[in-house]
Design a protein around this motif. Structure first.
Motif, PDB file in Angstrom:
ATOM      1  N   VAL A 218       0.859  -1.173   0.000  1.00  0.00           N
ATOM      2  CA  VAL A 218       0.000   0.000   0.000  1.00  0.00           C
ATOM      3  C   VAL A 218       0.901   1.230   0.000  1.00  0.00           C
ATOM      4  N   VAL A 219       0.632   2.123  -0.922  1.00  0.00           N
ATOM      5  CA  VAL A 219       1.396   3.365  -0.959  1.00  0.00           C
ATOM      6  C   VAL A 219       0.447   4.489  -0.570  1.00  0.00           C
ATOM      7  N   ILE A 220       0.802   5.215   0.468  1.00  0.00           N
ATOM      8  CA  ILE A 220      -0.061   6.316   0.887  1.00  0.00           C
ATOM      9  C   ILE A 220       0.480   7.606   0.303  1.00  0.00           C
ATOM     10  N   GLY A 221      -0.280   8.211  -0.592  1.00  0.00           N
ATOM     11  CA  GLY A 221       0.162   9.449  -1.234  1.00  0.00           C
ATOM     12  C   GLY A 221       0.289   9.261  -2.726  1.00  0.00           C
ATOM     13  N   GLY A 222      -0.489  10.021  -3.486  1.00  0.00           N
ATOM     14  CA  GLY A 222      -0.460   9.901  -4.943  1.00  0.00           C
ATOM     15  C   GLY A 222       0.270  11.058  -5.584  1.00  0.00           C
ATOM     16  N   GLY A 223       1.399  11.430  -4.992  1.00  0.00           N
ATOM     17  CA  GLY A 223       2.245  12.466  -5.595  1.00  0.00           C
ATOM     18  C   GLY A 223       3.369  11.797  -6.364  1.00  0.00           C
ATOM     19  N   LEU A 224       4.355  12.642  -6.742  1.00  0.00           N
ATOM     20  CA  LEU A 224       5.477  12.165  -7.543  1.00  0.00           C
ATOM     21  C   LEU A 224       6.160  10.936  -6.920  1.00  0.00           C
TER      22      LEU A 224
ATOM     23  N   ASP B   3       1.362  -6.524  -5.636  1.00  0.00           N
ATOM     24  CA  ASP B   3       0.031  -6.049  -5.931  1.00  0.00           C
ATOM     25  C   ASP B   3      -0.098  -4.708  -5.189  1.00  0.00           C
ATOM     26  N   VAL B   4      -0.189  -3.612  -5.927  1.00  0.00           N
ATOM     27  CA  VAL B   4      -0.023  -2.298  -5.294  1.00  0.00           C
ATOM     28  C   VAL B   4      -1.308  -1.469  -5.313  1.00  0.00           C
ATOM     29  N   THR B   5      -1.652  -0.928  -4.153  1.00  0.00           N
ATOM     30  CA  THR B   5      -2.765   0.003  -4.076  1.00  0.00           C
ATOM     31  C   THR B   5      -2.229   1.368  -3.651  1.00  0.00           C
ATOM     32  N   VAL B   6      -2.610   2.389  -4.402  1.00  0.00           N
ATOM     33  CA  VAL B   6      -2.208   3.744  -4.041  1.00  0.00           C
ATOM     34  C   VAL B   6      -3.395   4.437  -3.395  1.00  0.00           C
ATOM     35  N   VAL B   7      -3.177   4.977  -2.211  1.00  0.00           N
ATOM     36  CA  VAL B   7      -4.247   5.654  -1.491  1.00  0.00           C
ATOM     37  C   VAL B   7      -3.989   7.143  -1.538  1.00  0.00           C
ATOM     38  N   HIS B   8      -4.989   7.913  -1.979  1.00  0.00           N
ATOM     39  CA  HIS B   8      -4.739   9.344  -2.099  1.00  0.00           C
ATOM     40  C   HIS B   8      -5.894  10.126  -1.480  1.00  0.00           C
TER      41      HIS B   8
ATOM     42  N   MET C 248      -6.779  13.264  -2.066  1.00  0.00           N
ATOM     43  CA  MET C 248      -7.504  14.117  -3.023  1.00  0.00           C
ATOM     44  C   MET C 248      -8.206  13.239  -4.058  1.00  0.00           C
ATOM     45  N   ASP C 249      -9.015  13.900  -4.928  1.00  0.00           N
ATOM     46  CA  ASP C 249      -9.656  13.031  -5.907  1.00  0.00           C
ATOM     47  C   ASP C 249      -8.936  12.974  -7.247  1.00  0.00           C
ATOM     48  N   THR C 250      -7.828  13.739  -7.411  1.00  0.00           N
ATOM     49  CA  THR C 250      -6.981  13.479  -8.585  1.00  0.00           C
ATOM     50  C   THR C 250      -5.524  13.389  -8.146  1.00  0.00           C
ATOM     51  N   LEU C 251      -4.728  12.701  -8.969  1.00  0.00           N
ATOM     52  CA  LEU C 251      -3.326  12.460  -8.632  1.00  0.00           C
ATOM     53  C   LEU C 251      -2.471  13.700  -8.845  1.00  0.00           C
ATOM     54  N   MET C 252      -1.403  13.780  -8.111  1.00  0.00           N
ATOM     55  CA  MET C 252      -0.406  14.826  -8.277  1.00  0.00           C
ATOM     56  C   MET C 252      -1.027  16.205  -8.422  1.00  0.00           C
ATOM     57  N   GLU C 253      -1.970  16.503  -7.521  1.00  0.00           N
ATOM     58  CA  GLU C 253      -2.732  17.741  -7.704  1.00  0.00           C
ATOM     59  C   GLU C 253      -1.864  18.988  -7.611  1.00  0.00           C
ATOM     60  N   ARG C 254      -0.659  18.845  -7.051  1.00  0.00           N
ATOM     61  CA  ARG C 254       0.185  20.041  -6.995  1.00  0.00           C
ATOM     62  C   ARG C 254       0.891  20.308  -8.318  1.00  0.00           C
ATOM     63  N   GLN C 255       1.027  19.293  -9.139  1.00  0.00           N
ATOM     64  CA  GLN C 255       1.698  19.501 -10.428  1.00  0.00           C
ATOM     65  C   GLN C 255       0.752  19.430 -11.615  1.00  0.00           C
ATOM     66  N   LEU C 256      -0.401  18.769 -11.438  1.00  0.00           N
ATOM     67  CA  LEU C 256      -1.258  18.539 -12.601  1.00  0.00           C
ATOM     68  C   LEU C 256      -2.647  19.121 -12.386  1.00  0.00           C
TER      69      LEU C 256
END
Ligand code: SRM
Ligand code: FAD
Ligand code: SF4
Ligand code: FES
Lengths: 811, 105
Positions: free
Chosen positions: A148-154, A169-174, A176-184
């Motif tokens: 499990v990866v907590i954080g959908g940033g870079l 088997d990887v789950t990304v938990v974020h 916000m509702d979109t990924l990398m919201e600070r860059q994208l």
């Protein structure tokens, strides 16, 4: 005795500072380095490819132990510094090692932010920061299945990608509702999510972690609204915090980071700090490019050169997940005054957004096709006015006629033996080798060591890609481009200073702008010479020793050291008498090759330097003058036959071409200046790739500017339509003068217009009639000084003639 | 050794410039810096043989006119990152006259 410098933090920013310092003042200090990690300095950026199995640890070492030893640096690895006694100037490590200092450099980097949910202290809950974290992840991949990866940033995405490639088997938990919201922006964030899902990653968006479960080792993760998923490892990638633990403890002024001034000094003048642990003008940074800038400035002050200020940085981001192309820089949200240009092709998976304000790029987001990222970033950093090519901006630099590469992953897929730089014959393998063996980081360094992209520059983008794929991505940070290495000022600042402070000699300019070299270098001397003569045509004493050999010898030097001679042929028109004289010269001086040039005249090759004055005298006798084929000056005015003979000709293009050439020859310009006049829109004289081109039409003359054949082909922009030859000449003189007064040395009209914007040129030349007239007037005034035949002058000055001969013949 | 050859007067070499001495075995560039130091190098760039005497002289260096390598006048060494060396010769200036010793090192 040498002073002592101690570095705390054996990471990228700190060691880079030492490297810069050793370049400037190799013997200034006895240096000691403390690093908490058991490793030498390595390239942290490349931990992601290591995790993904694309690189090994030994690939990413930046400075091996031998480097420390050969530079006389005492290295303590695996020793965390726990205290500093600033009164006694001593550094104290965990194991009791004590090191005294005269100056101290703190570069302790950042620590991953571990969200303090219940269970965060369990075994198997880690950040993603160092080699140890990567080892833990690789180990988990061997023995476990679920990550499990907590954080959908870079960082989170790079970790997730790596773990998945390692078979988990990887789950990304974020949150916000979109990924990398600070860059994208949300749009590109969703596209990114989609393509990562296609690669097999799972996402839990807008989800908050409630607890991490397990006895000793992590076993599962539970989320706010119910679900629970199994986990053999949890990677917290929820952000980083400047590591100010030590800074605070020893009483340095800290806010979010250790506060430093523009010279990277903390509140204790003996203590400097660089890297992610510092806060400068309210900003902290998490990418290497700005840190390297800081390193440079800091080294400069440690070396007691006392110049250089760090003024903050603008950064850009790329995601290092193979197969996903993503770029973002600057502000992509905007406000009421900004405008967006958006291109979206969902089925191709391409999305680009550029944010403009007052015709300048404020930010860009690109997904799927990032070839032009570096170009947009450059335009953004330089504050280029894009109005002139706004309509094609979206389609990228290639669309503007860049004869360079294409294809985003061109560099990665190229074979080692493939040629990258056509000018200097450098292939990919050589570049990669130079980067890895010499430890290069920036495009400038690669250029200096390999010559790749050092000539015409059209392969710059490709070389940058190779650099990025070899060492990771370091887009250089924005900085004002100094005129050359001898001074800190830009072309514009120097030009302005010359006029405002009435600087009329090389010496005066160098003193005023505090040149670091006594008499400049081969880059700034010709530039200053031009700026001075453009500003003070009468007062300035031209300095031949500051001119490139071609302008000094009034001929073009050839690869064997002989010269070529090109007499002027006004508008491409010649006579039997002139041709006979040329033929005679060719016979008399055993000219090896007689060639018709691309500029509608004749070139005589292989002439010995000592014969030049005699050749000129003979050509002068037949009424011919220098063609300035060697000069940053007016070259040729190409013409077509026009109304005199051609069945389509609308005006006397040959005649107008001759008039223009007679008006402008002898003038000095920032770069060479070419013209052409075509008699009708069929445009046989190719007027639309000239610096100034005229296309005759029935009702008068279309005036075109800013064209360029050569390396980057650029078609002209239409400046104006005029009715008479007189007007055409006035516009031409005014345009040349504006370029003379404001262009940077070695910048042709095409890049100049792209820099200042066509609108600006129109305002100055077309809209402002008075202004145009006075520009034209200034042009004619300077022509009164500069329009003479340099050949005749050299021939007449008998004392100068000796300079063309050897001073002595021995044996 | 004392086989000094008289080359000519210092005034005949432009400051921040050079003149050429022709010899049976190729040309030698005689360079004069801003502060009147005089150096002599084989007029043959270690890169592709460019005539160094035709380059721009700055500090105690010359920039080759063909591809801009920088060469140290005192040693003939190319400035890093370029690598190579042009043979150097001893010079001296006495009473405004320049002398050259041909046995290069
Ligand atoms: C002689 C000639 C080739 C020929 O045999 O036809 C030529 C020869 C050279 N060109 Fe050219 N160019 C010649 C026409 C052109 C043209 C065609 C034209 O002018 O219509 C172009 C493309 C048009 C343009 O400039 O926009 C051209 C684009 C270049 C460039 C690239 C310029 C650019 O902005 O991208 C360079 C490199 C530079 O100037 O930095 C260059 C540089 C050179 C140099 C000066 C290279 C050098 O530094 O030694 C060559 C000098 C050879 C010599 O000793 O004479 N030459 N060159 C042509 C001389 C024209 C004349 O009568 O003066
Ligand atoms: C996985 C990953 C991917 C990245 N990708 C990119 C990228 O693509 N592009 C980019 O520009 N940047 C990237 N970065 C960020 C980049 O690596 C950092 O900005 C850079 O390494 C920071 O340099 P620094 O010297 O400030 O800190 P560090 O490199 O972290 O060095 C600090 C060192 O100080 C040591 N230390 C701390 N406290 C003490 C103490 N008290 N005593 C002794 N030693 C101490 C630490 O152990 C560490 O080794 C990435 C980072 C990571 C982790
Ligand atoms: S003449 Fe022009 S195109 Fe031809 S080799 Fe020389 S610079 Fe290149
Ligand atoms: S020959 Fe001197 S730099 Fe190429």
């Amino acid at each position: 005795m040498k002073e002592k410098l101690v570095l705390i933090g054996n990471g990228m920013a700190g060691v880079r500072t030492l490297e810069e310092l050793l370049k400037l003042a190799p013997d200034a200090y006895d240096i000691t380095v403390f690093g908490a990690e058991p490793h030498v300095n390595y390239n942290r950026i490349l931990l992601s490819p290591v995790l993904a199995g694309e690189k090994t640890i030994s690939d990413i070492v930046l400075n091996d132990r031998e480097w420390y030893a050969s530079n006389g640096i005492t290295l303590h690895t695996g020793k965390k510094v726990v205290d500093v006694n600033r009164a006694r100037r001593e550094v104290i490590a965990e194991d009791g090692t004590i090191a005294p200092y005269d100056r101290l450099l703190i570069a302790t980097g950042s620590t991953p932010f571990i969200i303090p949910v219940p269970g965060h202290e369990l075994e198997g809950v880690i950040g993603f920061r160092d080699i140890q974290d990567v080892d833990t992840m690789l180990d988990a991949a061997k023995h476990g299945r679920h990550a499990v990866v907590i954080g959908g940033g870079l960082l989170g995405l790079e970790a997730a990608n790596g773990l998945q490639i390692q078979g988990m088997d990887v789950t990304v938990v974020h949150l916000m509702d979109t990924l990398m919201e600070r860059q994208l922006d949300p749009e590109s964030g969703r596209m990114l999510q989609k393509s990562l899902e296609e690669k097999g990653l799972k996402f839990l968006m807008a989800t908050q972690t409630e607890a991490i479960l397990g006895k000793e080792h992590v076993e599962a993760v539970r989320f706010k609204d119910g679900p629970e998923i199994p986990a053999d490892i949890v990677v917290m990638a929820a952000g980083i915090r400047p590591n100010i633990e030590l800074g605070k403890k020893i009483g340095l002024h800290c806010e979010r980071g250790i506060v430093v001034n523009d010279t990277m000094q903390t509140f204790d003048p003996r203590v400097y700090a660089v890297g992610e642990c510092v806060q400068h003008r309210g900003m902290t940074y998490g990418l290497v490019a700005p840190l390297f800038e800081q390193a440079k400035v800091c080294a400069n002050h440690l070396a007691r050169y006392g110049i250089g200020r760090y003024a903050g940085s603008v950064t850009s981001t790329k995601l290092k997940v193979t197969g996903v192309d993503l770029f973002s820089a600057g502000d992509f949200v905007g406000d009421a005054d900004s405008e967006e240009i958006v291109l979206k092709d969902a089925s191709l998976g391409v999305y680009k957004k550029i944010l403009l304000k007052e015709n300048k790029i404020q930010g860009a987001v690109m997904y799927g096709d990032t070839v032009d990222g570096a170009w947009y970033f450059q335009l953004m950093r330089d504050g280029t006015d894009v109005s002139g090519f706004r309509d094609s901006l979206m389609f990228g630099q290639a669309h503007l006629g860049d004869s360079g590469h294409g294809g985003q992953n061109a560099a990665a897929t190229m074979g080692d033996e493939m040629e990258v730089c056509g000018c200097n014959g450098v292939c990919k393998g050589e570049i990669v080798k130079a980067i890895t063996t010499k430890g290069l980081f920036t495009i400038e360094e690669v250029r200096a060591h390999t010559k790749a992209s050092a000539s015409c520059g059209s392969c710059t983008g490709l070389v940058e890609q190779i650099l990025a794929s070899t060492v990771g991505d370091y887009s250089a940070t924005p900085k004002k481009k100094a005129l050359c290495g001898c001074c800190e000022y830009t072309h514009d600042e120097v030009r302005k200073g010359i006029v405002e402070h009435r600087l009329t000699s090389h010496q005066a300019v160098r003193e005023f702008f505090e040149w670091e070299t006594p008499d400049g270098c081969a880059s700034c001397r010709p530039a200053l010479n031009f700026y001075l003569l453009a500003a003070w045509p009468r007062e300035f004493q031209d300095d031949p020793q500051s001119r490139f050999i071609n302008e000094r010898a009034h001929a073009n030097i050839q690869k064997d050291g002989t010269y070529s001679v090109v007499p002027r042929m006004w508008g491409g028109i010649t006579t039997p008498h002139e041709l006979r004289a040329i033929a005679d010269v060719a016979d008399k001086y055993a000219v090896k090759t007689v060639k018709v040039t691309g500029g509608q005249r004749i070139d005589l090759f292989g002439i010995k330097k000592e014969d030049l004055p005699d050749v000129w005298a003979d050509l002068n006798a037949a009424g011919m003058v220098s063609g300035h084929a060697y000069g940053k000056s007016l070259r040729t005015v190409k013409t077509c036959v026009g109304s005199e003979w051609c069945r389509f000709g609308t005006q006397d293009s040959t005649g107008l071409g001759i008039q223009l050439e007679q008006m402008t020859w002898g003038s000095w310009t920032p770069h060479k200046f070419k013209m052409a006049v075509s008699g009708c829109p069929r445009n046989c004289a190719e007027a639309t790739i000239k610096d100034f081109g005229v296309v005759c039409v029935d009702s008068g003359y279309e005036l075109h500017v800013g064209g360029n054949g050569g390396i980057h082909v650029r078609a002209t922009d239409l400046l104006a339509r005029v009715a008479t030859e007189e007007e055409a000449k006035e516009y031409c003189g005014a345009f040349m003068q504006l370029y003379r007064e404001e262009g940077h040395y070695l910048e042709r009209t095409a890049p100049w217009i792209e820099r200042v914007g066509l609108n600006y040129v129109r305002e100055r030349i077309v809209d402002d009639g008075e202004g145009r007239k006075s520009l034209y007037q200034r042009f004619l005034e300077s022509q009164a000084v500069f329009q003479y035949d340099p050949w005749a002058k050299e021939v007449a000055a008998s004392d100068r003639r000796r300079a063309y001969f050897p001073i002595k013949q021995v044996g | 050794m004392s086989d000094w050859i008289e080359i000519g007067s210092l005034d005949e070499i432009p400051r921040q410039g050079a003149r050429v001495v022709k010899t049976g075995s190729g040309n030698i560039g005689i360079f004069r810096t801003l502060d009147d130091e005089v150096f002599a190098l084989r007029d043959h760039c270690p890169h592709k043989g460019g005539p160094l005497s035709q380059g721009i002289v700055h500090g105690a260096r010359v920039t080759c006119p063909l591809h801009n390598w920088n060469i140290e006048l005192a040693t003939g060494q190319a400035v890093a990152p370029d690598e190579g060396c042009a043979a150097r010769f001893e010079t001296k200036v006495e009473g405004g006259t320049v002398y050259l010793q041909l046995s290069g090192d």
